[in-house]
Scaffold this motif. Structure first.
Motif, PDB file in Angstrom:
ATOM      1  N   ARG A   4      -3.452  -2.939  12.190  1.00  0.00           N
ATOM      2  CA  ARG A   4      -4.315  -1.780  11.954  1.00  0.00           C
ATOM      3  C   ARG A   4      -5.744  -2.220  11.731  1.00  0.00           C
ATOM      4  O   ARG A   4      -6.023  -3.262  11.166  1.00  0.00           O
ATOM      5  N   GLN A  10     -10.487   5.861   3.346  1.00  0.00           N
ATOM      6  CA  GLN A  10     -10.284   6.376   2.006  1.00  0.00           C
ATOM      7  C   GLN A  10     -11.094   5.570   1.001  1.00  0.00           C
ATOM      8  O   GLN A  10     -10.940   4.365   0.922  1.00  0.00           O
ATOM      9  N   TYR A 144      -8.361  -4.496   1.917  1.00  0.00           N
ATOM     10  CA  TYR A 144      -8.743  -3.119   2.234  1.00  0.00           C
ATOM     11  C   TYR A 144     -10.262  -3.037   2.371  1.00  0.00           C
ATOM     12  O   TYR A 144     -10.998  -3.922   1.948  1.00  0.00           O
ATOM     13  N   ASP A 259       4.247  -2.972   0.255  1.00  0.00           N
ATOM     14  CA  ASP A 259       3.935  -2.448   1.583  1.00  0.00           C
ATOM     15  C   ASP A 259       2.475  -2.780   1.873  1.00  0.00           C
ATOM     16  O   ASP A 259       1.904  -3.661   1.234  1.00  0.00           O
ATOM     17  N   ASP A 260       1.873  -2.088   2.827  1.00  0.00           N
ATOM     18  CA  ASP A 260       0.511  -2.430   3.243  1.00  0.00           C
ATOM     19  C   ASP A 260      -0.524  -1.403   2.812  1.00  0.00           C
ATOM     20  O   ASP A 260      -1.636  -1.386   3.336  1.00  0.00           O
ATOM     21  N   VAL A 261      -0.196  -0.542   1.843  1.00  0.00           N
ATOM     22  CA  VAL A 261      -1.118   0.500   1.389  1.00  0.00           C
ATOM     23  C   VAL A 261      -1.702   0.094   0.042  1.00  0.00           C
ATOM     24  O   VAL A 261      -0.989   0.038  -0.965  1.00  0.00           O
ATOM     25  N   ASP A 263      -3.977   1.620  -1.885  1.00  0.00           N
ATOM     26  CA  ASP A 263      -4.191   2.699  -2.847  1.00  0.00           C
ATOM     27  C   ASP A 263      -3.351   3.899  -2.440  1.00  0.00           C
ATOM     28  O   ASP A 263      -3.653   4.573  -1.460  1.00  0.00           O
ATOM     29  N   LYS A 264      -2.290   4.167  -3.184  1.00  0.00           N
ATOM     30  CA  LYS A 264      -1.341   5.216  -2.808  1.00  0.00           C
ATOM     31  C   LYS A 264      -1.647   6.569  -3.438  1.00  0.00           C
ATOM     32  O   LYS A 264      -1.028   7.568  -3.081  1.00  0.00           O
ATOM     33  N   ILE A 267      -2.600   9.086  -0.914  1.00  0.00           N
ATOM     34  CA  ILE A 267      -1.824   9.033   0.323  1.00  0.00           C
ATOM     35  C   ILE A 267      -0.388   9.488   0.107  1.00  0.00           C
ATOM     36  O   ILE A 267       0.142  10.306   0.854  1.00  0.00           O
ATOM     37  N   ASN A 292      -1.091   1.890  -8.443  1.00  0.00           N
ATOM     38  CA  ASN A 292       0.153   2.092  -7.696  1.00  0.00           C
ATOM     39  C   ASN A 292       1.384   2.100  -8.596  1.00  0.00           C
ATOM     40  O   ASN A 292       2.502   1.835  -8.145  1.00  0.00           O
TER      41      ASN A 292
END
Length: 302
Positions: A4, A10, A144, A259-261, A263-264, A267, A292
């Motif tokens: 990605r 965000q 990020y 995982d690869d996020v 800041d959840k 999201i 998180n």
């Protein structure tokens, strides 16, 4: 999942307002591995002339926000040339980084470190990551883009770790699953364990629910009505912890970091449910904090 782009979409809470976007900033590509390591590739920095690498002392510099004097606030990783002409630095999963947000710079010699911008991030190995058996602290690093278009890392270092999974909302309840890592015998640890919801407003307010365990996996159900029993209007925040039956082991904060996020909070969102409370009608919903971690919010209806 495909690699990605790190286009900033965000805003990440906590970015320094003094950051400046530099359209000509040097960009770094990041590749993650399943052990928590990261490799940085820099392709567009003005490097020394060919043949001058004998005296090369370039470094990738990580600086932790908010670190005070004497704290672990800076890490320097040696940069070296690769066969394709780029510069590369490695951050192995075995290098201990305190939890927090780390800004990423590049430096050469005595020059002032220069902020890096994000290039392409290949984070496929982080998706549905399943750490192997170990009691060592779990290292998680997710690169990020800040809201100013710079490259930063969000890092966690936890042992044990309770990874939150799917959350299902039914009439008046939330049911969540998870998995316990970084303990010698997860099944024994989870035997008789409970999930505790702890109110930030009043530490003496605790709501507990039994855990159903299957090996290292666990699940639990919490009633929304129990959160609203002590609600008196405004906002109450409840943090979720996994507590073992054995009091010699410390409780573990429920979180979702494998995982690869980075800041959840904005999201992974869940709808609020209305609950009748002694004070009136309240809304209740689970949410992820800026770290998180999994929590529950009780508030006035919108």
């Amino acid at each position: 999942m495909t690699a990605r782009s790190a286009e900033p979409t965000q805003p990440i809470e906590g970015d320094s307002m003094s950051e400046a976007t530099d359209v000509a900033a040097v960009r770094a590509d990041c590749v993650a591995d399943s052990a928590g390591g990261l490799t940085f590739h820099i392709a567009d920095w003005a490097r020394p002339e060919p043949g001058s690498y004998d005296n090369w002392n370039g470094a990738l510099v990580l600086m932790r926000r908010g670190a005070g004097p004497g704290e672990d606030g800076e890490v320097r990783l040696p940069l070296g040339p690769t066969a394709d002409g780029r510069l590369q630095a490695a951050l192995p999963g075995t290098v201990a980084l305190p939890e927090g947000r780390w800004d990423v710079f590049v430096a050469y010699g005595d020059q002032e470190p220069r902020r890096l911008a994000p290039g392409l991030h290949d984070l496929r190995s982080l998706v549905d990551r399943r750490p192997g058996p170990s009691t060592s602290p779990l290292s998680v690093r997710i690169p990020y883009a800040t809201k100013h278009g710079n490259l930063s890392l969000r890092t966690w270092r936890r042992a044990p770790h309770a990874e939150a999974g799917e959350i299902r909302l039914d009439d008046g309840t939330m049911t969540a699953g998870g998995r316990l890592y970084q303990v010698e015998s997860p099944a024994d640890w989870l035997d008789g364990a409970v999930v505790e919801a702890r109110c930030r407003r009043d530490p003496d307010l605790v709501r507990a629910a039994p855990v159903t365990a299957d090996g290292a996996g666990f699940s639990f159900t919490l009633s929304y009505a129990r959160f609203a029993e002590s609600w008196g209007g405004g906002t109450d925040l409840w943090d979720l912890w996994l507590r073992p039956a054995d009091d010699t082991a410390a409780p573990v904060r429920l979180a979702r970091i494998l995982d690869d996020v980075a800041d959840k909070k904005e999201i992974f969102t869940y709808p609020a449910r209305t609950v009748d409370a002694p004070h009136g009608t309240a809304t209740v919903r689970p949410y992820y904090t800026v770290d998180n971690d999994l929590s529950v919010k009780v508030a006035d209806p919108d």
